[in-house]
Design an enzyme around this catalytic site. Structure first.
Site, mmCIF file in Angstrom:
data_model
loop_
_atom_site.group_PDB
_atom_site.id
_atom_site.type_symbol
_atom_site.label_atom_id
_atom_site.label_comp_id
_atom_site.label_asym_id
_atom_site.label_seq_id
_atom_site.Cartn_x
_atom_site.Cartn_y
_atom_site.Cartn_z
ATOM 1 N N CYS A 278 0.964 -1.245 0.102
ATOM 2 C CA CYS A 278 0.037 0.168 -0.057
ATOM 3 C C CYS A 278 0.715 1.476 -0.056
ATOM 4 C CB CYS A 278 -0.967 0.149 1.097
ATOM 5 S SG CYS A 278 -1.204 -1.372 1.891
ATOM 6 N N ARG A 307 6.506 -11.699 5.413
ATOM 7 C CA ARG A 307 6.028 -11.416 6.706
ATOM 8 C C ARG A 307 6.855 -12.350 7.496
ATOM 9 N NH1 ARG A 307 -0.384 -10.132 5.305
ATOM 10 N NH2 ARG A 307 0.257 -8.312 4.133
ATOM 11 N N GLN A 325 0.843 -11.093 -3.347
ATOM 12 C CA GLN A 325 -0.462 -10.606 -3.104
ATOM 13 C C GLN A 325 -0.916 -10.390 -4.549
ATOM 14 O OE1 GLN A 325 0.096 -7.600 -0.260
ATOM 15 N NE2 GLN A 325 -1.529 -8.845 0.963
ATOM 16 N N ASP A 327 -2.768 -7.882 -5.121
ATOM 17 C CA ASP A 327 -2.975 -6.702 -4.716
ATOM 18 C C ASP A 327 -3.681 -5.808 -5.517
ATOM 19 O OD1 ASP A 327 -3.347 -5.195 -2.240
ATOM 20 O OD2 ASP A 327 -1.291 -4.993 -1.878
ATOM 21 N N HIS A 329 -4.973 -1.156 -4.952
ATOM 22 C CA HIS A 329 -5.521 -0.127 -4.466
ATOM 23 C C HIS A 329 -6.456 0.719 -5.119
ATOM 24 C CE1 HIS A 329 -2.242 -1.561 -1.911
ATOM 25 N NE2 HIS A 329 -3.216 -1.507 -0.904
ATOM 26 N N LYS A 409 -14.461 -4.217 6.452
ATOM 27 C CA LYS A 409 -14.234 -5.127 5.361
ATOM 28 C C LYS A 409 -14.831 -6.359 4.984
ATOM 29 C CE LYS A 409 -11.492 -8.364 7.930
ATOM 30 N NZ LYS A 409 -10.464 -9.449 8.043
ATOM 31 N N HIS A 455 -8.381 -1.395 -0.407
ATOM 32 C CA HIS A 455 -7.465 -2.489 -0.526
ATOM 33 C C HIS A 455 -8.330 -3.500 -0.804
ATOM 34 C CE1 HIS A 455 -4.495 -0.488 2.478
ATOM 35 N NE2 HIS A 455 -5.811 -0.143 2.692
#
Ligand SMILES: [Zn+2]
Ligand SMILES: [Zn+2]
Length: 580
Positions: A278, A307, A325, A327, A329, A409, A455
């Site tokens: 992000c 992570r 990911q 991902d 945004h 979410k 996200h």
């Protein structure tokens, strides 16, 4: 009253927790030196953690199970008692159960409850079934080492896992499912089909994609990228590391520190491996002045993040330390939020369906106790998510207070071919990062306004999704994803030239093809191709070579169909296009 209880209507959780007590009772009868800790229920079963120097062996489990059956038959009444904390403390002191005393220390209330059956008593809130005779269909499954409070510096414990169902029929069905799941375990199939490995020399939780696994990965990525462009997204790409200052601004060094790899120093500056994408996308947003007319901006990235996870919890492709990911945004105006959410939901469902998943469980998680932003913002965002779900005609469950601190979410779990649910997609509304990074757009009123950020990940991570795909299809990927789609099996070496001609034709049409030129019997080659889960085998003999045909055989079928090479290729390409 008790006689009226219909055994099939008992809450499974209650039944399973009662079975955990039954197991603890049997263990203490057989191994009196064993100390009790805790015995919660889990999905499909229960476990109990015991302190004992020697680990339990399979023969012990058999003995324990037999003793459990004896106690169950005795029909011991299960009695609840409410006593003062001091009395409970004295009781467990006398019973030499130090862990129960430690649990008592952590209880605020002055009154606690115990459950007893025969000579066995456990500190427990309940509820439980009225008598041990209700416990009829159970099985102890396996053991593992664990730690008191899950803490490696505390006492080492022995855990026994078990399962319990309403009746023998349900138990049998579950054990069959378990067998099937073992056969489909992605770690087992990953090795057998040569898809990926984890190397001790590289480090735990870091995936090495072998050629066949990487092939599937690139097919997934190619499809994913194409569909993102089609759906109004732009793709971006960002680095794997950034200065610690970025993570200070984003707040990760405060609330996410335990999950991050330690920093490294470069020219006197500390850098951190990225745990999320992000902040990078926000940096791109900040590079120019944005107007209300520019929004929404939808930026996607197959972003590899790192992570820290304890080595004990790592699990094949499902829990790893480095993963990519899928991902994105979305930066939008408040008035665009709901519309964007509807679009994201539609996109998620389309992608999941393309991979063969069409049953879902959907959760809407709302404001937790600790949160940032104003109550109005939360209300607006939650309403947008809710309306999005309703407009998409999706059934969902509300998880009160389970939202992330920065916003509500939606989580989507997919149902696999064994009926198991996998958490994959997530859609999160965020007020926090736009504020922390002070990003804005110029509104119609010529004043700066704060955009809202969404996200979202459709597959979650490629690693985890791949693990799920392997188990869902038991390694037999659909044609469009199969690393090898067609294998050529010449009957003798006189057909090698023809096999090469066919290979060139297929390869030129982007069909993934291999040849098996080994000097083996055709039956053996067919069996091996079936084990390798290749969708199509083309048997090439003298007759086929002369007539420019192929004898095509589907992986599961016993029939061969002879047809012209062109006709075979046309049919194959139709199936690939339709994602069969
Ligand atoms: Zn209990
Ligand atoms: Zn994000």
């Amino acid at each position: 009253m008790k006689q009226d209880v219909n055994p099939n209507s008992i809450d499974l959780d209650t039944l399973r927790h009662s079975t955990a007590h039954l197991m603890a009772q049997a263990v203490q009868q057989l191994f009196p030196e064993t100390r009790l800790t805790i015995g919660p229920t889990i999905e499909d079963g229960f476990y109990y953690d015991f302190q004992r120097d020697t680990p339990f062996v399979p023969e012990d489990l058999e003995k324990i199970e037999n003793r459990m059956r004896e106690i169950a038959k005795q029909g011991l009444e299960i009695k609840r008692r409410e006593i003062s904390k001091e009395e409970a403390y004295r009781f467990f002191e006398k019973a030499e159960e130090p862990f129960k005393k430690e649990i008592l220390d952590g209880i605020d209330s002055d009154v606690v409850s115990t459950y007893s059956q025969g000579e066995f008593t456990d500190l427990c809130e309940g509820p439980h079934v009225p008598s041990t005779k209700f416990i009829k269909a159970f099985k102890l499954l396996h053991t593992s080492a664990s730690y008191w409070r899950g803490d490696e510096t505390k006492a080492g414990l022995q855990r026994i896992y078990g399962t319990c169902w309403h009746n023998p029929k349900e138990l049998k069905a579950y054990l069959l499912r378990l067998e099937e799941a073992k056969k489909r375990d992605h770690r087992k199939l990953g090795k057998e089909l040569d898809l990926y490995t984890v190397s001790e020399e590289v480090g735990p939780g870091l995936i090495l994609w072998h050629p066949k696994g990487a092939r599937v990965r690139y097919l997934i990525e190619e499809f994913w990228k194409k569909e993102h462009y089609r759906n109004g997204y732009d793709l971006v790409a960002t680095p794997h590391t950034a200065k610690i200052d970025l993570w200070n601004t984003s707040g990760h060094t405060d609330f996410y520190k335990d999950n991050m790899f330690a920093g490294m120093e470069v020219e006197g500056k500390e850098y951190i491996l990225k745990p999320m994408n992000c902040p990078f996308h926000i940096q791109i947003y900040k590079t120019s002045l944005r107007s209300y007319r520019d929004l929404p901006l939808r930026w996607a990235e197959l972003g590899t993040v790192y992570r820290y996870e304890r080595s004990g919890v790592l699990h094949g492709l499902l829990r790893v330390r480095g993963f990519t990911q899928d991902d994105a945004h979305l930066f939008c105006r408040p008035d665009q939020l709901e519309d964007e959410i509807v679009k994201v939901i539609g996109f998620v469902l389309f992608i999941l369906k393309s991979f063969g998943f069409d049953e879902y469980k959907v959760y809407l998680s709302t404001r937790p106790d600790k949160f940032v932003g104003s109550e109005e913002e939360w209300e607006q965002a939650t309403a947008a998510l809710k309306n999005g779900l309703e407009k998409s005609k999706l059934d969902y469950q509300v998880d009160p207070g389970e939202g992330v601190f920065y916003g509500p979410k939606i989580d989507i779990k997919i149902k696999d071919s064994l009926g198991r649910y996998w958490q994959v997609s997530t859609i999160q509304v965020d007020f926090n990062l736009p504020r922390r990074f002070a990003i804005s757009y110029i509104g119609e009123d010529s004043r700066p306004h704060r955009p809202i950020m969404i996200h979202r990940a459709l597959m979650g991570s490629i690693e985890r999704f791949f693990g799920c795909l392997i188990e869902h299809y038991a390694g037999a990927f659909p044609l469009w994803l199969a690393p090898v789609q067609v294998i050529l099996l010449p009957i003798t070496d006189r057909q090698h030239d023809y096999a090469e001609k066919v290979r060139q034709r297929l390869a030129a049409a982007d069909i993934r093809v291999e040849k098996d030129l080994r000097n083996e019997k055709i039956g053996f080659k067919i069996r091996e191709a079936q084990i390798a889960k290749i969708p199509y085998m083309l048997v090439l003999g003298e007759k086929e070579a002369e007539s420019a045909t192929v004898a095509a055989r589907k992986r599961r079928s016993k029939e061969t169909r002879t047809l012209g090479l062109d006709a075979f290729m046309d049919a194959l390409q139709d199936d690939i296009r339709n994602k069969v």
